[in-house]
Design an enzyme around this catalytic site. Structure first.
Site, PDB file in Angstrom:
ATOM      1  CB  THR A 162      -0.909   0.018   1.244  1.00  0.00           C
ATOM      2  OG1 THR A 162      -0.075   0.079   2.421  1.00  0.00           O
ATOM      3  CG2 THR A 162      -1.777  -1.227   1.312  1.00  0.00           C
TER       4      THR A 162
ATOM      5  CD  GLU B 211      -5.543  -2.517   0.957  1.00  0.00           C
ATOM      6  OE1 GLU B 211      -4.994  -1.952   1.919  1.00  0.00           O
ATOM      7  OE2 GLU B 211      -5.885  -1.902  -0.076  1.00  0.00           O
TER       8      GLU B 211
ATOM      9  CE  LYS C  63     -17.876  12.255  10.925  1.00  0.00           C
ATOM     10  NZ  LYS C  63     -16.607  12.110  10.211  1.00  0.00           N
TER      11      LYS C  63
ATOM     12  CD1 TRP D 247     -21.660  13.510   8.511  1.00  0.00           C
ATOM     13  CD2 TRP D 247     -21.156  11.696   7.328  1.00  0.00           C
ATOM     14  NE1 TRP D 247     -21.285  12.545   9.396  1.00  0.00           N
ATOM     15  CE2 TRP D 247     -20.974  11.405   8.696  1.00  0.00           C
ATOM     16  CE3 TRP D 247     -20.892  10.700   6.397  1.00  0.00           C
ATOM     17  CZ2 TRP D 247     -20.539  10.172   9.147  1.00  0.00           C
ATOM     18  CZ3 TRP D 247     -20.460   9.465   6.841  1.00  0.00           C
ATOM     19  CH2 TRP D 247     -20.281   9.204   8.204  1.00  0.00           C
TER      20      TRP D 247
END
Length: 544
Positions: free
Chosen positions: A186, A331, A439, A444
């Site tokens: 990663t 992944e 937020k 949101w």
């Protein structure tokens, strides 16, 4: 009762043997580090991959030991894809854009035994080789006469001399299909990187799925340009799908500027290209001022980060190129979704089709997904509810190499770290990374939506939205903007531009900050963590 079918394990070696037998004269074109164009065929790839496998046997490399690469997209890198994994070793592609210290750490953590590199990365190897005691052999991907007189790297050999003495006959070992085939770390934006360890089975299944008509739709009639790097999640699996379908492959090497990519597309009759938005931004930036068009390119898959609507419109309306939005992650090998329209959507007006195309798309066979709320309960697929995105499937990791990070699964599902919605037709749309959601006053705000609106302004080259602390609303959005060369736009003009779009008043950014560049990570994604660091002393208008 078991079925009575023959048992043949799904192995990467069978992909290259298939390409050799059935598409042997298919062309592979590479722009080399040396600057010239190299041409050969799938038959040549297969023969040289077998020579490479013999060379690895000669090094007494045990099954499962790692062979690392630091290389551009090119024919020698392609041979490593098949020769290393096919012989039972593990191909470990390393991102050269990482910091040298991080590269050295990754090589040590992977316990790489052989490291192959393009000559343009010689300075990186010179900087790290003394810190990589696990590496027993260093191989420069070049001809013998291109080796420097004194590289400072003990025992350095050229790839061509290394494999030249080997015969091209080789019996690929019949491995268990669950044998490890390749690994990719990663990007490590937080802490040390972790490695996804792929298997022959997962890679072959991924190659099948990626080639499907509603995914990449690859065939022997295509000329494919993977601009997405082979060191970044196996170029989205394209090399494997290309061997499976026999399509022509065109590799750009290190020349990824707009002019070079355009010239290669035209010279090689490229019909299909794949890359991240930043590369296509350079390509379009080269084409528009010069009034250029594509002669054969008809579709492109764009992933890595959300594709701005303005880019989709430019490709489709100005150049007749279909944009396929995609989503995945290291992944996941990496493909999870790809956005192709269903038949019932083809009759929709263009503006309604665009709303669908902006989504990351439908799950491809082999991937299951769900969204869950803060309470851990699954949310409905109504296109409105958004929550944390979870995935599972035969090419999704169950754990990281060496157990780093512990068990990542939650009840058998992998948490992606993305926040998304899924509509009734199965189209998934990333609304944000969970750590990037803003937020504000209990609501949101999607930073991606804010960025897309800014990117639609003709004077804006790139935009990144982050949430900044606010004493009343918790957080408020601020957009950092890079202007196009020679273009001018003021803060007030850009904020007024938001008012012309379908966005709620409370979602409009509180401020616009003009910057010279947006920090990008090793894979071309915006690094909002670094942007926040740069803005640590910034205060929102009206706050102290």
């Amino acid at each position: 009762m078991l079925g009575l079918m023959q048992h043949q394990p799904l192995l990467i070696s069978t992909l290259i043997e298939f390409a050799d037998r059935h598409h042997g004269d298919g062309e592979i074109v590479s722009r080399r580090v040396e600057g010239d164009i190299h041409r050969y065929t799938w038959r040549d790839v297969a023969a040289r991959s077998r020579r490479l496998a013999r060379a690895l046997d000669g090094e007494k490399l045990a099954p499962g030991e790692r062979v690392a690469t630091i290389a551009w997209n090119g024919y020698r890198h392609l041979e490593l894809y098949f020769g290393v994994s096919g012989s039972g070793r593990v191909l470990h592609t390393i991102n050269p854009r990482l910091h040298p210290e991080q590269i050295a750490w990754i090589v040590g953590h992977a316990e790489d035994r052989v490291l192959c590199f393009d000559m343009s990365f010689l300075p990186i190897v010179q900087a790290v080789h003394a810190k990589c005691p696990t590496v027993r052999k260093w191989v420069a991907l070049c001809d013998a006469d291109k080796l420097p007189a004194d590289s400072g790297i003990p025992g350095l050999v050229s790839y061509e001399s290394w494999i030249a003495a080997q015969p091209d006959s080789y019996h690929w070992p019949e491995l268990d299909e669950n044998t490890a085939s390749s690994m990719c770390y990663t990007s490590g934006t937080t802490g040390n990187p972790k490695a996804a360890l792929y298997s022959h089975r997962s890679t072959t299944l991924h190659a099948y799925a990626a080639a499907l008509p509603d995914v990449m739709n690859l065939s022997a009639r295509d000329s494919v340009l993977p601009v997405v790097p082979m060191f970044h999640v196996n170029a989205w699996g394209i090399p494997y799908s290309a061997a499976l379908t026999g399509c022509k492959l065109v590799f750009p090497g290190p020349a990824l500027d707009g002019k070079s990519v355009y010239e290669l597309i035209e010279a090689e009759g490229v019909t299909y290209a794949a890359g991240v938005p930043t590369v296509w931004q350079m390509l379009l930036g080269h084409m528009k001022p010069a009034g250029l068009k594509f002669s054969k390119l008809n579709r492109t898959v764009i992933g890595g980060s959300a594709c701005p609507p303005a880019m989709i419109s430019a490709f489709q309306d100005d150049y007749g190129v279909q944009v396929l939005h995609a989503w995945g992650m290291t992944e996941m090998s990496p493909l999870g979704t790809l956005c192709t329209l269903k038949n019932k959507h083809l009759a929709l007006p263009p503006e309604q089709q665009m709303k669908i195309r902006l989504k990351q798309g439908r799950a491809i066979y082999g991937v299951d997904m769900k969204i869950v709320g803060d309470d851990g309960k699954e949310l409905p697929w109504d296109g409105k509810a958004f929550g944390d995105l979870y995935v599972k499937g035969p090419w999704v990791v169950r754990e990281y190499f060496k157990g780093e990070g512990g068990d990542p699964l939650v009840d058998g599902w992998f948490p992606t770290g993305d926040v998304a919605t899924i509509d009734a037709d199965g189209y998934m749309q990333i609304t944000d990374r969970s750590k990037d959601v803003i937020k504000s006053g209990g609501e949101w705000i999607s930073s991606i939506d804010i960025e897309n609106i800014a990117m639609a302004h003709p004077a804006v080259a790139m935009a990144a939205c982050v949430g900044m602390p606010h004493p009343k609303w918790d957080e408020r959005p601020v957009v950092a903007v890079v202007k196009k060369p020679g273009a001018e736009v003021s803060k007030d003009e850009l904020l007024d531009f938001y008012k012309t779009k379908t966005v709620a008043k409370w979602q409009v950014p509180d401020d616009v900050i003009f910057v010279d560049a947006i920090p990008l990570g090793a894979t071309g994604k915006m690094l909002k963590t670094k942007l926040r660091e740069q803005l640590k002393d910034y205060r929102l208008p009206g706050t102290s």
